[in-house]
Scaffold this motif. Structure first.
Motif, PDB file in Angstrom:
ATOM      1  N   ARG A   1       1.116  13.045   7.270  1.00 25.70           N
ATOM      2  CA  ARG A   1       1.389  14.243   8.082  1.00 25.70           C
ATOM      3  C   ARG A   1       0.116  14.802   8.709  1.00 25.70           C
ATOM      4  O   ARG A   1       0.094  15.131   9.883  1.00 25.70           O
ATOM      5  CB  ARG A   1       2.080  15.304   7.210  1.00 25.70           C
ATOM      6  CG  ARG A   1       2.323  16.644   7.888  1.00 25.70           C
ATOM      7  CD  ARG A   1       3.261  16.516   9.081  1.00 25.70           C
ATOM      8  NE  ARG A   1       3.532  17.817   9.669  1.00 25.70           N
ATOM      9  CZ  ARG A   1       2.767  18.421  10.569  1.00 25.70           C
ATOM     10  NH1 ARG A   1       1.660  17.833  11.010  1.00 25.70           N
ATOM     11  NH2 ARG A   1       3.089  19.598  11.056  1.00 25.70           N
ATOM     12  N   VAL A   2      -0.947  14.901   7.916  1.00 23.58           N
ATOM     13  CA  VAL A   2      -2.168  15.505   8.455  1.00 23.58           C
ATOM     14  C   VAL A   2      -2.891  14.562   9.423  1.00 23.58           C
ATOM     15  O   VAL A   2      -3.695  15.017  10.226  1.00 23.58           O
ATOM     16  CB  VAL A   2      -3.133  16.032   7.363  1.00 23.58           C
ATOM     17  CG1 VAL A   2      -2.444  17.071   6.502  1.00 23.58           C
ATOM     18  CG2 VAL A   2      -3.702  14.925   6.512  1.00 23.58           C
ATOM     19  N   PHE A   3      -2.571  13.276   9.360  1.00 29.87           N
ATOM     20  CA  PHE A   3      -3.135  12.320  10.302  1.00 29.87           C
ATOM     21  C   PHE A   3      -2.078  11.814  11.280  1.00 29.87           C
ATOM     22  O   PHE A   3      -2.158  10.690  11.783  1.00 29.87           O
ATOM     23  CB  PHE A   3      -3.813  11.158   9.567  1.00 29.87           C
ATOM     24  CG  PHE A   3      -5.134  11.553   8.976  1.00 29.87           C
ATOM     25  CD1 PHE A   3      -6.268  11.611   9.767  1.00 29.87           C
ATOM     26  CD2 PHE A   3      -5.225  11.926   7.649  1.00 29.87           C
ATOM     27  CE1 PHE A   3      -7.487  12.019   9.232  1.00 29.87           C
ATOM     28  CE2 PHE A   3      -6.443  12.328   7.106  1.00 29.87           C
ATOM     29  CZ  PHE A   3      -7.567  12.371   7.897  1.00 29.87           C
TER      30      PHE A   3
ATOM     31  N   HIS B   1       0.850  -1.189   0.000  1.00 33.57           N
ATOM     32  CA  HIS B   1       0.000   0.000   0.000  1.00 33.57           C
ATOM     33  C   HIS B   1       0.882   1.233   0.000  1.00 33.57           C
ATOM     34  O   HIS B   1       1.896   1.277   0.700  1.00 33.57           O
ATOM     35  CB  HIS B   1      -0.902   0.007   1.238  1.00 33.57           C
ATOM     36  CG  HIS B   1      -1.670  -1.259   1.407  1.00 33.57           C
ATOM     37  ND1 HIS B   1      -2.868  -1.479   0.787  1.00 33.57           N
ATOM     38  CD2 HIS B   1      -1.377  -2.388   2.096  1.00 33.57           C
ATOM     39  CE1 HIS B   1      -3.303  -2.688   1.104  1.00 33.57           C
ATOM     40  NE2 HIS B   1      -2.411  -3.257   1.892  1.00 33.57           N
ATOM     41  N   ARG B   2       0.467   2.242  -0.759  1.00 30.26           N
ATOM     42  CA  ARG B   2       1.202   3.496  -0.805  1.00 30.26           C
ATOM     43  C   ARG B   2       0.339   4.604  -0.212  1.00 30.26           C
ATOM     44  O   ARG B   2      -0.806   4.773  -0.611  1.00 30.26           O
ATOM     45  CB  ARG B   2       1.608   3.825  -2.240  1.00 30.26           C
ATOM     46  CG  ARG B   2       2.713   2.899  -2.735  1.00 30.26           C
ATOM     47  CD  ARG B   2       3.019   3.038  -4.201  1.00 30.26           C
ATOM     48  NE  ARG B   2       3.705   4.277  -4.514  1.00 30.26           N
ATOM     49  CZ  ARG B   2       4.646   4.394  -5.441  1.00 30.26           C
ATOM     50  NH1 ARG B   2       5.034   3.332  -6.137  1.00 30.26           N
ATOM     51  NH2 ARG B   2       5.208   5.551  -5.684  1.00 30.26           N
ATOM     52  N   LEU B   3       0.922   5.331   0.741  1.00 30.03           N
ATOM     53  CA  LEU B   3       0.242   6.451   1.387  1.00 30.03           C
ATOM     54  C   LEU B   3       1.041   7.718   1.112  1.00 30.03           C
ATOM     55  O   LEU B   3       2.262   7.728   1.256  1.00 30.03           O
ATOM     56  CB  LEU B   3       0.148   6.221   2.895  1.00 30.03           C
ATOM     57  CG  LEU B   3      -0.618   4.989   3.349  1.00 30.03           C
ATOM     58  CD1 LEU B   3      -0.470   4.797   4.854  1.00 30.03           C
ATOM     59  CD2 LEU B   3      -2.082   5.105   2.968  1.00 30.03           C
ATOM     60  N   SER B   4       0.342   8.782   0.753  1.00 27.77           N
ATOM     61  CA  SER B   4       1.050  10.036   0.517  1.00 27.77           C
ATOM     62  C   SER B   4       1.599  10.559   1.844  1.00 27.77           C
ATOM     63  O   SER B   4       1.009  10.360   2.909  1.00 27.77           O
ATOM     64  CB  SER B   4       0.124  11.071  -0.125  1.00 27.77           C
ATOM     65  OG  SER B   4      -0.784  11.590   0.821  1.00 27.77           O
ATOM     66  N   VAL B   5       2.732  11.237   1.758  1.00 28.36           N
ATOM     67  CA  VAL B   5       3.328  11.826   2.955  1.00 28.36           C
ATOM     68  C   VAL B   5       2.396  12.897   3.512  1.00 28.36           C
ATOM     69  O   VAL B   5       2.260  13.036   4.731  1.00 28.36           O
ATOM     70  CB  VAL B   5       4.740  12.373   2.653  1.00 28.36           C
ATOM     71  CG1 VAL B   5       5.319  13.096   3.857  1.00 28.36           C
ATOM     72  CG2 VAL B   5       5.662  11.239   2.226  1.00 28.36           C
TER      73      VAL B   5
ATOM     74  N   SER C   1       2.277   3.422  15.074  1.00 33.90           N
ATOM     75  CA  SER C   1       2.267   1.990  15.416  1.00 33.90           C
ATOM     76  C   SER C   1       1.783   1.189  14.210  1.00 33.90           C
ATOM     77  O   SER C   1       1.142   1.722  13.300  1.00 33.90           O
ATOM     78  CB  SER C   1       1.343   1.739  16.611  1.00 33.90           C
ATOM     79  OG  SER C   1      -0.016   1.930  16.221  1.00 33.90           O
ATOM     80  N   TRP C   2       2.082  -0.104  14.230  1.00 29.29           N
ATOM     81  CA  TRP C   2       1.617  -0.965  13.123  1.00 29.29           C
ATOM     82  C   TRP C   2       0.095  -0.907  13.036  1.00 29.29           C
ATOM     83  O   TRP C   2      -0.457  -0.877  11.942  1.00 29.29           O
ATOM     84  CB  TRP C   2       2.076  -2.408  13.323  1.00 29.29           C
ATOM     85  CG  TRP C   2       3.554  -2.610  13.489  1.00 29.29           C
ATOM     86  CD1 TRP C   2       4.151  -3.523  14.319  1.00 29.29           C
ATOM     87  CD2 TRP C   2       4.634  -1.927  12.826  1.00 29.29           C
ATOM     88  NE1 TRP C   2       5.517  -3.430  14.211  1.00 29.29           N
ATOM     89  CE2 TRP C   2       5.839  -2.458  13.302  1.00 29.29           C
ATOM     90  CE3 TRP C   2       4.700  -0.906  11.886  1.00 29.29           C
ATOM     91  CZ2 TRP C   2       7.095  -2.023  12.871  1.00 29.29           C
ATOM     92  CZ3 TRP C   2       5.945  -0.446  11.461  1.00 29.29           C
ATOM     93  CH2 TRP C   2       7.119  -1.007  11.940  1.00 29.29           C
ATOM     94  N   GLU C   3      -0.586  -0.870  14.180  1.00 29.94           N
ATOM     95  CA  GLU C   3      -2.045  -0.795  14.182  1.00 29.94           C
ATOM     96  C   GLU C   3      -2.528   0.514  13.559  1.00 29.94           C
ATOM     97  O   GLU C   3      -3.476   0.519  12.775  1.00 29.94           O
ATOM     98  CB  GLU C   3      -2.597  -0.912  15.615  1.00 29.94           C
ATOM     99  CG  GLU C   3      -2.464  -2.280  16.224  1.00 29.94           C
ATOM    100  CD  GLU C   3      -1.084  -2.535  16.856  1.00 29.94           C
ATOM    101  OE1 GLU C   3      -0.235  -1.616  16.869  1.00 29.94           O
ATOM    102  OE2 GLU C   3      -0.859  -3.662  17.303  1.00 29.94           O
TER     103      GLU C   3
ATOM    104  N   LEU D   1      -4.807   3.555   8.994  1.00 28.97           N
ATOM    105  CA  LEU D   1      -4.709   4.612   7.972  1.00 28.97           C
ATOM    106  C   LEU D   1      -4.895   4.034   6.569  1.00 28.97           C
ATOM    107  O   LEU D   1      -5.520   4.668   5.710  1.00 28.97           O
ATOM    108  CB  LEU D   1      -3.363   5.343   8.073  1.00 28.97           C
ATOM    109  CG  LEU D   1      -3.186   6.281   9.256  1.00 28.97           C
ATOM    110  CD1 LEU D   1      -1.774   6.857   9.273  1.00 28.97           C
ATOM    111  CD2 LEU D   1      -4.224   7.402   9.239  1.00 28.97           C
ATOM    112  N   ILE D   2      -4.356   2.850   6.346  1.00 23.04           N
ATOM    113  CA  ILE D   2      -4.530   2.182   5.046  1.00 23.04           C
ATOM    114  C   ILE D   2      -6.005   1.792   4.871  1.00 23.04           C
ATOM    115  O   ILE D   2      -6.636   2.122   3.865  1.00 23.04           O
ATOM    116  CB  ILE D   2      -3.627   0.927   4.956  1.00 23.04           C
ATOM    117  CG1 ILE D   2      -2.149   1.350   4.869  1.00 23.04           C
ATOM    118  CG2 ILE D   2      -4.028   0.047   3.772  1.00 23.04           C
ATOM    119  CD1 ILE D   2      -1.173   0.215   5.121  1.00 23.04           C
TER     120      ILE D   2
END
Length: 129
Positions: free
Chosen positions: A38-40, A30-34, A90-92, A97-98
């Motif tokens: 940052r906002v989360f 999975h790819r998450l924008s920086v 954390s991993w959780e 977030l994903i």
């Protein structure tokens, strides 16, 4: 610490795209924008101390990462190039977030709109080489 979220087997920062790629042992990636990360941020500075004390993050569209460090066996510490580095992912939390990306992002954009704020940085952007 028992965990219900899978532990990533691979983390890669795509600097040009400003995306963090998180890979899992099952082969999923999975790819998450920086900007999203940052906002989360899970930091108290961003999330507040519960309830309605969260601070809306604005102008973070072009934020990047300056470093990534592992915090024990349970989290990553992301060092953002705007100086923010006080949250442990954390991993959780990363897995949440994903999982909740689309709903989170839609909610964030709505809160920005309601506040008359923007993802665009204010003023002159200064790049360090």
């Amino acid at each position: 610490m028992s965990t219900t979220a899978p532990v990533p087997s691979r983390v890669h920062y795509h600097k040009k795209a400003r995306e963090l790629e998180i890979g899992y042992p099952d082969g999923s990636s999975h790819r998450l924008s920086v900007e999203y990360l940052r906002v989360f941020s899970p930091s108290a500075e961003v999330r507040g101390h519960g309830g309605e004390t969260a601070t809306l993050q604005v102008g973070k569209k072009n934020v990047g990462l300056s470093n990534i460090t592992q915090a024990g066996r349970y989290a990553l510490k992301l060092h953002f190039d705007d100086g923010h580095d006080s949250g442990l992912y954390s991993w959780e939390y990363l897995y949440a977030l994903i999982r909740d990306h689309d709903a989170n992002w839609a909610d964030y954009l709505k809160r920005l709109e309601d506040a008359g704020a923007s993802r665009e940085p204010l003023g002159i952007e200064i790049k360090q080489l």
